[in-house]
Structure formats: structure tokens, C-alpha cells
Design a protein around this motif. Structure first.
Motif, PDB file in Angstrom:
ATOM      1  N   ALA B  14       2.061  -6.720   1.289  1.00 15.16           N
ATOM      2  CA  ALA B  14       1.573  -7.700   2.254  1.00 15.16           C
ATOM      3  C   ALA B  14       0.317  -8.376   1.729  1.00 15.16           C
ATOM      4  O   ALA B  14       0.139  -9.580   1.855  1.00 15.16           O
ATOM      5  CB  ALA B  14       1.298  -7.028   3.589  1.00 15.16           C
ATOM      6  N   LEU B  15      -0.562  -7.575   1.112  1.00  9.00           N
ATOM      7  CA  LEU B  15      -1.814  -8.143   0.609  1.00  9.00           C
ATOM      8  C   LEU B  15      -1.551  -9.069  -0.573  1.00  9.00           C
ATOM      9  O   LEU B  15      -2.248 -10.055  -0.764  1.00  9.00           O
ATOM     10  CB  LEU B  15      -2.754  -7.025   0.166  1.00  9.00           C
ATOM     11  N   ALA B  18      -0.933 -12.322   0.572  1.00  6.86           N
ATOM     12  CA  ALA B  18      -2.039 -12.971   1.282  1.00  6.86           C
ATOM     13  C   ALA B  18      -2.750 -14.080   0.501  1.00  6.86           C
ATOM     14  O   ALA B  18      -3.039 -15.113   1.077  1.00  6.86           O
ATOM     15  CB  ALA B  18      -3.047 -11.930   1.751  1.00  6.86           C
ATOM     16  N   LEU B  21      -2.116 -17.713   1.010  1.00  2.75           N
ATOM     17  CA  LEU B  21      -2.555 -18.364   2.237  1.00  2.75           C
ATOM     18  C   LEU B  21      -3.932 -18.994   2.095  1.00  2.75           C
ATOM     19  O   LEU B  21      -4.280 -19.899   2.819  1.00  2.75           O
ATOM     20  CB  LEU B  21      -2.600 -17.349   3.386  1.00  2.75           C
TER      21      LEU B  21
ATOM     22  N   ARG C  81       1.508  -9.042  11.435  1.00  2.33           N
ATOM     23  CA  ARG C  81       1.299  -8.601  10.065  1.00  2.33           C
ATOM     24  C   ARG C  81      -0.175  -8.253   9.825  1.00  2.33           C
ATOM     25  O   ARG C  81      -0.513  -7.195   9.300  1.00  2.33           O
ATOM     26  CB  ARG C  81       1.739  -9.710   9.115  1.00  2.33           C
ATOM     27  N   ILE C  85      -2.036  -4.744   8.573  1.00  4.24           N
ATOM     28  CA  ILE C  85      -2.797  -4.673   7.317  1.00  4.24           C
ATOM     29  C   ILE C  85      -4.216  -4.158   7.589  1.00  4.24           C
ATOM     30  O   ILE C  85      -4.683  -3.198   6.973  1.00  4.24           O
ATOM     31  CB  ILE C  85      -2.891  -6.068   6.655  1.00  4.24           C
ATOM     32  N   PHE C  89      -5.764  -0.331   6.399  1.00  7.58           N
ATOM     33  CA  PHE C  89      -6.868  -0.101   5.465  1.00  7.58           C
ATOM     34  C   PHE C  89      -8.108   0.446   6.169  1.00  7.58           C
ATOM     35  O   PHE C  89      -8.808   1.308   5.632  1.00  7.58           O
ATOM     36  CB  PHE C  89      -7.179  -1.382   4.683  1.00  7.58           C
ATOM     37  N   PHE C 148     -10.447 -10.602   4.968  1.00  9.59           N
ATOM     38  CA  PHE C 148      -9.853  -9.307   5.312  1.00  9.59           C
ATOM     39  C   PHE C 148     -10.826  -8.149   5.054  1.00  9.59           C
ATOM     40  O   PHE C 148     -10.992  -7.296   5.922  1.00  9.59           O
ATOM     41  CB  PHE C 148      -8.538  -9.097   4.555  1.00  9.59           C
ATOM     42  N   ASP C 230      -6.878 -17.319   9.348  1.00  8.87           N
ATOM     43  CA  ASP C 230      -5.932 -16.519   8.566  1.00  8.87           C
ATOM     44  C   ASP C 230      -5.863 -15.075   9.027  1.00  8.87           C
ATOM     45  O   ASP C 230      -4.939 -14.359   8.693  1.00  8.87           O
ATOM     46  CB  ASP C 230      -6.349 -16.494   7.083  1.00  8.87           C
TER      47      ASP C 230
END
Lengths: 424, 351, 281
Positions: B14-15, B18, B21, C81, C85, C89, C148, C230
Motif C-alpha cells: 500500500a505504501l 502511495a 499520489l 486504505r 496504513i 504502522f 503519513f 491525501d
């Protein structure tokens, strides 16, 4: 630390003291073990220090640090140093201000200055911005020669000493002004602290927040106590089943529960339909977007925090105490208050403090169901962070809230022990 | 342990997806029916034509969020649909990029952009006009019963028309209406509102209906409030009510008396790392065809060449047909007074 | 409890029934919102309330349209999603650091134990709005806002106290002589931790991890302040939906989340039993 030493020496046969060498080894061993334990905690301490405590410290700093004006108009502020605070400053100061304003207008930062001054003196931003707009078109030479007159002509606010006092006050890089505002105070012309003349809202909001938190605490107590009692005194199979009904809402997302309360409370919502269906009321009741909605939804969300500690205390109470009191002829209510209730106090105080602490700082639920009425202090902090962009005031309001929470947390730690929080 | 490995694998995958994006363009607008029209006529065709990916977000207006991003040096949005009533302030405070006029494409009929756009659409150097729209109030003929309201005065007359009124939570337009309801002539509203007495007068008028006011944050809530009985009269952007009438068949009616008309523009947030792409998007989205698509929600096009494409059946529903009974929103006034009146308004709310 | 002792008179009995009745109504109050939301999510109309058709069990009044709406909306998919994520983590970080620290804290030799415990647990107590404001100011300096890693760090800090509480609770039943035995047999502390301590406290570690995950999965205030477009998560998406445009898609998401919490509750209960068995309670 001393306790450990005593413990260690108690292992020795009576009457024999440690030799110096043995004591040294023992101390070294102890230090080594303490170091090992501490080393295990260190990575987390560093992480929390960066991720959590540094941000809190930044917020505290932000509440007294406001460099905006000092950065925008350093020249004007330097010239203002010699002003005695009475009457109008010199023409030179006014001219420098005019030059500064023109520069700000072309850099598109006059709005920033207007905003900063407006916080010291409401209504100033329009004067600053409209003046900057007018001065932007003036030639530099004209401005140098005639700046003071142009400034006064552009807006008559520039002729009030009050405005210049505000310029000087907001020019300080470190200031207690935002804390004063957060307490509905301000400084008068002589610099003495007085009650703020414009609207006084924050103290009232703090007391309203405390009142709502108190109501919620009492409600969770009234609802949670009998429930915890029944849970603790049912046969374990039934108790386990009932416990699931407490834990499921506890584990359900906060937003899910808030969503559900919106569906229940809205004008054409489930509760109003039922009430109108059975004929209790003919008009739908206004429940959503009120203080009532905040209180009812938060009571629901925080109830498990009361039930769980009460339950674990009640579980440990031997039912034979009550039985003895009753069989000896005591009437139930006095027996309850003399025998049972005092034994539940530890759980009760733990639950009540926890519920109160959490509700004082609550944000999401009041924001979604509270309307204008049901807003609490957290909501106004969020408002100043996101809507009015007054980050310094938000930080000052937050610092006061933090002080309140720390005081309550300290009491909680003394009374219950921070490590004993029940998670179900 | 196997479960953990599986999860770790999934997360790593998934990362890895990323970073793709990170280059996306983020466009922000008001959502609801208007957002849907923009998605259909501007965002989706742009993505189809260029292959770029556009994240399309909703916000509820105002400049606070843009300001927070610029001041913190943390730009999350690239292109924003912003009301002209807020545009002047945002532009003069350095929150927006200047959009060069010479990049704008000519109209479909070949007329150069400078001549094709109505002057108001290019009046501010930081924005390019998207729509002409208007703030009106609406009621439902189901709940109002008996006589129907027709003036701004009626909106403030709770004796004649009892029930809740909903307004957007901000001083803009609400203070203008309060003064008009209090007898100030429409062409003097902004002069009166720039004096302390005039401001006090506007707040005093709002005080008279204070207990009957419901506040909302976003235009898309307006038709909902009318629909679920939260209010009997709601302030709204005309297109939202038009959509509820046309698409959902709701029995709503609009009152155009002293409507406050305004434009929306596409603007670019100062300091965006995607400036070139943002300009490219603005160029695309202000072409004749995408603009004329806004008539889906009864908002008028900002180009003369776009007017030709408007369905004659809806001309009466466009704000342009009601300019005579309306008041032009004054962006310059709000650039100067937005800050101080905003603060007064919030203190008034909390009192 | 159904058989009353002899000394109970009619008032005693009424009292017991009244007590049970009130406990029952409180349980109803607790469960009501969850019970209401599930059927509403199958509403075929775009309303937030029961329609007449639903009340008369007309099949056409029910539909799956709002569940389809989730799948068709890229914003929801992105949010789901992202939630996983970030949650994953944040859980790894919080559980690793938290477990190691809990072992240290449980040691009788730990200096300043009380103060350090109180400090490490404080993210649980400080109002989220204060944390959010502070993180916004501080993380901006490191360009962590709108990324993130920023959200993962923030959520890990919130999850740490839960890991500490659960792992310390498991360790309190842990016989330290096993640890010392391991050491005296010549293993290094890391090996002892891995081979002796960890297997015994694993249920506590996993439930601590679950708590940390839920904390992140459910968190919205920090996301509101720190996330960019995002990084929007499920709660963030719900929050803006509730504020701006209420439609039953939110109810469908909410129903799915209720099932997530049921699974969670079951796993926690299984873990608790396993832990009790291991500790021989």
C-alpha cells in the motif's frame, strides 16, 4: 530506592553487617539493574518527548510569543520608543508608519498587520487595510515628504493615541496579552489590568464547560451505579452477557455513536417520531444542536468509564456484609449507605474523576451535535485554530485548560494511581 | 505470526502505491450539487484529457483554511473555488498567486479571453470567474402555510412567519440583510456598515430573531435543513435550492428580493509546489464549455461565449435575471472589515 | 438471585426488581444507538430516519444502495486504505516501544517509576485538541504536517499508554524468577526476553496492540489538524460528512465499523482467557 537496600540487607543473617567490598558490589549490582531498567524505558521516553511533550511545550511557548508586529514594522517600532504614550507621536513616527504601510501593501502583508493590531484593539484592521490600500498608489518621494498628513487623511483612527499605544504593545515579542484575553482581562491606558470592556466570553465558557462536565459526571454516576451493582451481583454467565452490552458500545467508534445520536435526536429523527407516534407531543422537539444533545450523547459515550471501575470494586465486595446487615434487621437504605456505599468509594472516585477529566476537554461530540449552545472550551480553541487563525489565543486558552487537566490528573494519580486505569 | 507477516506485506504494498499520489493536484470547492457539476464538467474532463489525477475536496468556504496553510508554510491545496466576497481579502493578504491573464484561452467563438469574460470575472488579479450566483432565501410551500414571504423584511418578521430561520454562520450577507430589513436602502448598506453605529444597528436587528436562528457551516446543509424541518426559511445559494426543486421535486420556493449576487472564481494557493499544473487546470476549467456546464445548477457563465450555450428554459432561474432586485456583494468592504466584523460576530454568537 | 432469603419482605423484593429494571434500562440506553444505526443503513431513501415502508417491513424500503455508494466513492476507498496504513504502522511503533518500556517499568529497580509512569500515560489524559494544536505547531517545523509519517508518529504517541497499561498488567502476574533463571543459565537479557518473557506476556502485548490500533483507527481530532487531502481517514471522512452533507452512506460505514468492534471485542475476550490460563489464574 532505600526500600530496596533494606530489603537486600534483610536477606543477610541477623547481626552480620556487609563488608565494604560486599556493599560496593551490591551497590554496583543495584545500579546496573537500575540502569538496565531505565535503558529499557529510554527509547519510549525519547519518542514521547519528541512526538508528544515537545508539541505541548511549543504550544505553551506560542501562547506568550507573538513576533508578527515586530517583524512587520521594525522601523516604526524603533521610532516609537521615544514616545511618552500621551497625545500623538512625532510626525517622523507617522511618516515611517506610512512608508512601512506602503511597503506592506506591495508585499501583500498589510492584512497580517491589520489582524495583529485588531487583536489588541478591535476595529483596527479596517483602518490599517484601507490606509495601506490608499498609500500603495502614492509616490515614494511624496510619501517621504508628506507621509504623516497622508496617513491622518486616509483614516482618522491614526489620530487616536489609543491606536499608537496598541501598536507599541503588540510590538512586544513576548506578551502576556493572550492570557489576559483568555481570562477576559485587558490593560488600560496606564497599563493596569482591568476587566475587558468588549465582550467577556471565555471565563463564562470555562465555567460552562465545567458545569457540563459536572452534569455528565453526575449522570454517569446515577446511571452507572445501579448497573455496575447488578453486573457485580449476577451469576457469572448472565454478568458476562450483560458486560458485553457495556463493552460493545465502549469499543464502538466514537463517530459511529455520535452519528447515531444525530439520527436519534434530529427534528424528524427516531425519538421525535416515537414521541409523536405515541402522542406525547404533537410538535417535534428541538433536541439536536442544543446543550441537551451534547450532554446526552457524551453521557452515553462516557458511561462505560464509570461502570468499569465501579464494577471492579463492587466485584471485590463480599455480599455477606450486606446480608448480615439486612438479616440483623437493618432497613435496606440505611444499610446500603452505612455498609455498602463507603466500600465502593474508591471505584466511584476513580470513575468520576476520569469522566470529569475526559469531558472537560471533549471536542468531537459537542462540535457535531452541540449547535451554538452546546459548545465547550475545546470547540473555541479549535475555532481559534481553524477559523479565526488566532493561534496565540488558542494556545493561551489551551494552556489554561492544560493546567486544569494537570491538576485533576495529579489528584487522580494521588487517589487512584495513573497505572490503574481500567480498560475493560 | 503469519497474520502479522501478511499485514506487513499488505501495508508495504500500500505504501509503495502511495508516492504516486504525491504529485496529484488538489482542487477544493463547495461540494453538493455544485461540486457534482464541477466534477462532471471540469474535473473529470480535465483528468480524461491530460491523464493527470485530481483530488477533489469539499470545504465550506472562507479563507481560514487557506490562511492556515500559507502561514504554516504547509500547502495542501492547489486550486480553490472561492467567493469574491472573500477573494479581495485573500488576495490582499498574500494568500493567493496572481494568475496571468494572457494564459487564458479564447472563447469557443474565437473572441480573445480579455473581451470574452465579463469584466467582473477578471476584476481581481488572483482569480478567474467560474460562476455568477446569488444568495437568496427559500421556504417550503408545504410548511409555510397561508401567506408566503416575499421580502427580506419577512425573513426577519417572526410574528408574521413564526419558525426557525437558518443562516450561514458568518457575518457576510447576514449583516447586509439585517440592515436592509431595518430599513436601510440597498445602495447605502455598505456605507452604513462601515460605521460603528451601523454595525451596532445590524447586530441589534439580528438580536430580534436570535432565538429563532439556526446556523449552518456549509451551503449543502441549506436544502437539508429545509427538507428535514430544521428551519422554515433558509438562506441559500440559489443553485442548491434549484437543484432540490429540479432533481428531487421538492416544493421549495426562492425569494429574490435583495438577493446578494456574487461570483465564484478559481484561485491558486500561494506557494503551491504544483503551480504549473494548477495554472493548467485553471486554463482548462475556465474555457467556454466547462463554464457553461454550471447552468446545471442554475449558475450563470462568466464568459459571453458561454451565455450562448445556456438553455433558454432556465434563464429565469439564473441570478442574471434578478440583478435589478439584488445587491452586489462588496469584496473590498469585506477585505477591510472581514477581520473585525468576524470577531464581533463570533462574540455576538457566544453571548 | 431469583430466590430471596427468608428475611426479605415485600419492600426488599420490590427494591431488587426496581434495581434490575433500572439496570436494564441503562443497558437499553447503552445499546440503543448501535441497534438503531444498523437497520437505518439499509434505508432505500436518502433519509436519516425510519420511513413508513421500513416500519411495515416492506422489502422495497430496504436496499444496499448505501453500501454500494461506499464502493463507488473513491474518497471512501482512499479513507479506508489510509486508516489501515496509519493504524498498522502506529500500532507497530507503539507496541514495540511500549512493550520494552513496560518491561523496564515493571522492574522493581526502576528509578522514578511513579513519575515516569504518569508521564508516559499522560497522552491518554491531555485533551486531544491541545495535543492537536501543539503537534500542528511543532510538526510543521519538521514538515510532518500533511504526511503519513507525521500521522503515524502522532497516533503512536496516543497508543503508547494503552500498551503500557495492558502489558504492565500482564507482567504483574509474571514470575520474575523465570527471568533470573534464564539469566543464570547464561542467556543474554535480549535472548531471555525473546524466549522466556515474550511468550508469557504475548496475550497482553497483542491486546495492547489492539488497543493502540483502535485508538488510531477511531481518532479524528489529530487527523483534522495534521492530515492533508491525501491522508484522509474513515473518521475524518465521517466527520466532514456529518458536518457538511449528511447522507446514509455514513450509516453504512458506521454499521461496518460496528462489526469491526464486535470482532475486536471477541478477540480481546479470547486473549484475556488465554492470558488467564497462561498465568494459571
Amino acid at each position: 530506592m532505600t526500600a530496596t537496600t533494606v530489603q537486600d540487607s534483610s536477606l543477610l543473617p541477623a547481626g552480620r553487617a556487609l563488608t565494604r567490598e560486599e556493599a560496593w558490589f551490591a551497590r554496583r549490582e543495584l545500579n546496573r539493574r537500575r540502569l538496565t531498567a531505565f535503558m529499557l524505558v529510554t527509547p519510549l521516553l525519547l519518542f514521547i518527548g519528541f512526538a508528544f511533550f515537545a508539541p505541548i511545550a511549543t504550544m505553551l511557548h506560542r501562547s506568550v510569543y507573538s513576533p508578527t508586529v515586530a517583524q512587520l514594522i521594525p522601523d516604526t517600532l524603533a521610532e516609537l520608543q521615544s514616545w511618552d504614550g500621551q497625545g500623538l507621536p512625532d510626525r517622523a513616527v507617522l511618516t515611517t508608519m506610512a512608508v512601512d504601510l506602503k511597503r506592506l501593501a506591495s508585499e501583500r502583508t498589510s492584512g497580517k498587520l491589520g489582524e495583529a493590531l485588531n487583536r489588541g484593539l478591535p476595529g483596527t484592521s479596517s483602518a490599517v487595510k484601507s490606509t495601506a490600500r490608499k498609500l500603495r498608489r502614492v509616490e515614494d518621494t511624496e510619501l517621504g515628504a508628506n507621509g504623516a498628513a497622508l496617513l491622518l487623511e486616509a483614516n482618522d483612527r491614526w489620530a487616536t493615541p489609543e491606536l499608537w499605544r496598541t501598536v507599541r504593545a503588540t510590538g512586544q515579542i513576548y506578551t502576556e496579552r493572550y492570557f489576559l484575553t483568555a481570562l477576559d482581562l485587558e490593560r488600560d491606558a496606564e497599563g493596569a489590568v482591568q476587566v475587558r470592556e468588549a465582550a467577556q466570553i471565555y471565563v463564562q465558557l470555562y465555567s460552562k464547560t465545567m458545569r457540563i462536565a459536572l452534569i455528565i459526571t453526575i449522570l454517569t454516576l446515577l446511571l452507572g451505579y445501579p448497573l455496575a451493582y447488578v453486573l457485580a451481583n449476577s451469576p457469572s454467565r448472565i454478568a458476562n452477557l450483560l458486560m458485553v452490552m457495556v463493552l460493545l458500545p465502549f469499543w464502538t467508534s466514537l463517530l459511529v455513536r455520535t452519528t447515531s445520536w444525530i439520527a436519534l435526536l434530529q427534528t424528524n429523527g427516531v425519538i421525535n417520531s416515537v414521541l409523536m407516534g405515541v402522542g406525547v407531543t404533537s410538535e417535534p422537539l428541538e433536541m439536536l444542536f442544543t446543550e441537551f444533545a451534547t450532554i446526552i450523547a457524551m453521557t452515553h459515550i462516557l458511561l462505560p468509564f464509570m461502570v468499569l471501575p465501579l464494577y471492579s470494586v463492587m466485584k471485590g465486595i463480599d455480599p455477606s456484609y450486606m446480608r448480615a446487615a439486612l438479616s440483623l434487621g437493618s432497613r435496606p437504605i440505611p444499610a446500603f449507605f452505612r455498609v455498602y456505599f463507603p466500600m465502593t468509594l474508591p471505584g466511584l472516585s476513580a470513575g468520576a474523576l476520569l469522566v470529569f477529566i475526559i469531558s472537560v476537554g471533549y471536542y468531537i461530540t459537542p462540535a457535531l451535535v452541540g449547535g451554538t449552545d452546546g459548545q465547550m472550551i475545546s470547540n473555541i480553541i479549535a475555532f481559534h485554530m481553524q477559523q479565526s487563525n488566532n493561534w496565540e489565543l488558542a494556545a493561551a486558552l489551551g494552556s489554561l485548560l492544560l493546567a486544569l487537566i494537570i491538576a485533576l490528573y495529579w489528584i487522580y494519580d494521588r487517589l487512584v494511581g495513573a497505572g490503574n486505569i481500567k480498560l475493560g | 505470526m503469519k497474520l502479522t507477516n501478511l499485514l506487513a506485506g499488505a501495508a508495504v504494498l500500500a505504501l509503495m502505491a502511495a508516492p504516486a499520489l504525491a504529485q496529484d493536484l488538489t482542487a477544493v470547492s463547495f461540494g453538493g450539487a455544485y461540486g457534482a457539476a464541477q466534477k462532471e464538467h471540469m474535473i473529470d474532463p480535465y483528468m480524461a484529457e491530460t491523464g493527470a489525477k485530481v483530488l477533489f475536496e469539499d470545504y465550506s468556504g472562507g479563507i481560514a483554511e487557506i490562511k492556515a496553510q500559507v502561514e504554516a508554510g504547509n500547502i495542501q491545496w492547489d486550486v480553490v473555488d472561492i467567493e469574491v466576497i472573500d477573494l479581495e481579502r485573500a488576495c490582499s493578504e498574500g494568500l493567493l498567486e496572481v494568475i496571468p491573464r494572457d494564459i487564458l484561452p479564447a472563447g469557443d467563438d474565437g473572441v480573445a479571453a480579455e473581451d470574452d469574460f465579463f469584466p467582473a470575472a477578471l476584476a481581481n488579479e488572483c482569480g478567474v470567474g467560474v460562476i455568477f450566483w446569488s444568495i437568496i432565501y427559500a421556504y417550503s410551500s408545504e410548511t409555510i402555510g397561508g401567506e408566503e414571504p416575499s421580502t427580506i423584511g419577512d425573513f426577519f418578521d417572526t410574528a408574521k412567519f413564526p419558525g426557525k430561520r437558518a443562516m450561514r454562520k458568518r457575518p457576510q450577507v447576514n449583516l447586509e440583510w439585517a440592515l436592509i430589513a431595518d430599513g436601510v436602502a440597498a445602495n447605502e448598506v455598505y456605507d452604513v456598515l462601515s460605521t460603528d453605529e451601523g454595525q451596532a444597528r445590524a447586530f441589534a436587528k439580528l438580536d430580534t430573531i436570535r432565538d429563532d436562528l439556526v446556523w449552518f457551516d456549509s451551503w449543502s446543509q441549506a436544502p437539508q435543513l429545509l427538507n428535514d424541518g430544521g428551519a422554515v426559511m433558509v438562506q441559500s445559494a440559489n443553485g442548491r435550492i434549484f437543484g432540490a426543486i429540479k432533481d428531487d421535486g421538492r416544493p421549495f420556493k426562492m425569494v429574490w428580493d435583495n438577493n446578494v449576487f456574487d461570483l465564484d472564481v478559481w484561485a491558486i494557493v500561494k506557494g503551491t509546489p504544483n503551480l504549473d499544473q494548477a495554472l493548467d487546470f485553471v486554463k482548462f476549467a475556465t474555457g467556454t464549455k466547462p463554464l457553461s456546464g454550471m447552468q446545471d445548477v442554475a449558475y450563470g457563465p462568466t464568459r459571453r461565449s458561454g451565455s450562448a450555450l445556456v438553455d433558454p428554459a432556465i434563464t429565469e432561474d439564473l441570478p442574471t435575471a434578478h440583478i435589478d432586485e439584488g445587491l452586489k456583494a462588496d469584496g473590498i468592504f469585506w477585505a477591510d472589515f472581514g477581520e473585525s466584523l468576524g470577531e464581533k460576530f463570533n462574540e455576538w454568537l457566544l453571548k | 438471585m431469583s430466590r430471596f432469603p427468608d428475611y426479605f419482605n415485600i419492600w426488599h423484593k420490590t427494591g431488587v426488581y426496581a434495581l434490575r429494571l433500572s439496570a436494564g434500562s441503562v443497558l437499553f440506553f447503552l445499546m440503543l444507538p448501535i441497534l438503531v444505526i444498523i437497520p437505518l443503513s439499509f434505508n432505500s431513501q436518502p433519509y436519516f430516519t425510519f420511513t413508513e415502508g421500513m416500519l411495515s417491513f416492506d422489502a422495497s424500503a430496504y436496499s444496499l444502495r448505501w453500501y454500494n455508494a461506499i464502493l463507488e466513492n473513491p474518497n471512501w476507498i482512499l479513507a479506508i486504505r489510509n486508516s489501515f496504513i496509519i493504524g498498522f504502522f502506529a500500532t507497530i511503533v507503539a507496541t514495540t516501544l511500549g512493550t520494552v518500556a513496560a518491561v523496564g517499568l515493571a522492574s522493581p529497580d526502576m528509578p522514578f517509576k511513579r513519575v515516569i509512569t504518569a508521564l508516559l500515560l499522560s497522552p491518554m489524559i491531555v485533551p486531544l485538541i491541545i495535543i492537536a494544536a501543539g503537534m500542528f505547531f511543532f510538526y510543521t517545523r519538521f514538515n510532518l504536517v500533511g504526511t503519513f509519517p507525521g500521522l503515524i508518529i502522532a497516533h503512536a504517541a496516543l497508543g503508547v499508554p494503552f500498551v503500557i497499561v495492558t502489558v504492565t498488567a500482564t507482567l504483574s502476574g509474571f514470575d520474575r524468577s523465570l527471568y533470573n533463571a534464564g539469566l543464570s543459565l547464561g542467556a543474554n537479557p535480549l535472548r531471555v526476553f525473546k524466549d522466556v518473557v515474550l511468550p508469557l506476556i504475548r496475550p497482553g502485548v497483542i491486546s495492547g496492540g489492539l488497543f493502540a490500533f483502535v485508538t488510531s483507527f477511531d481518532e479524528v481530532v489529530l487527523v483534522l489538524f495534521l492530515a492533508g487531502p491525501d491522508q484522509r481517514t474513515i473518521p475524518r471522512q465521517m466527520f466532514s460528512g456529518l458536518r457538511e452533507q449528511i447522507n446514509p452512506t455514513i450509516l453504512a460505514v458506521a454499521t461496518l465499523l460496528v462489526f469491526v468492534s464486535i470482532c475486536l471485542l471477541v478477540s480481546l475476550e479470547l486473549l484475556r482467557r488465554r492470558s488467564e490460563r497462561l498465568r494459571g489464574v
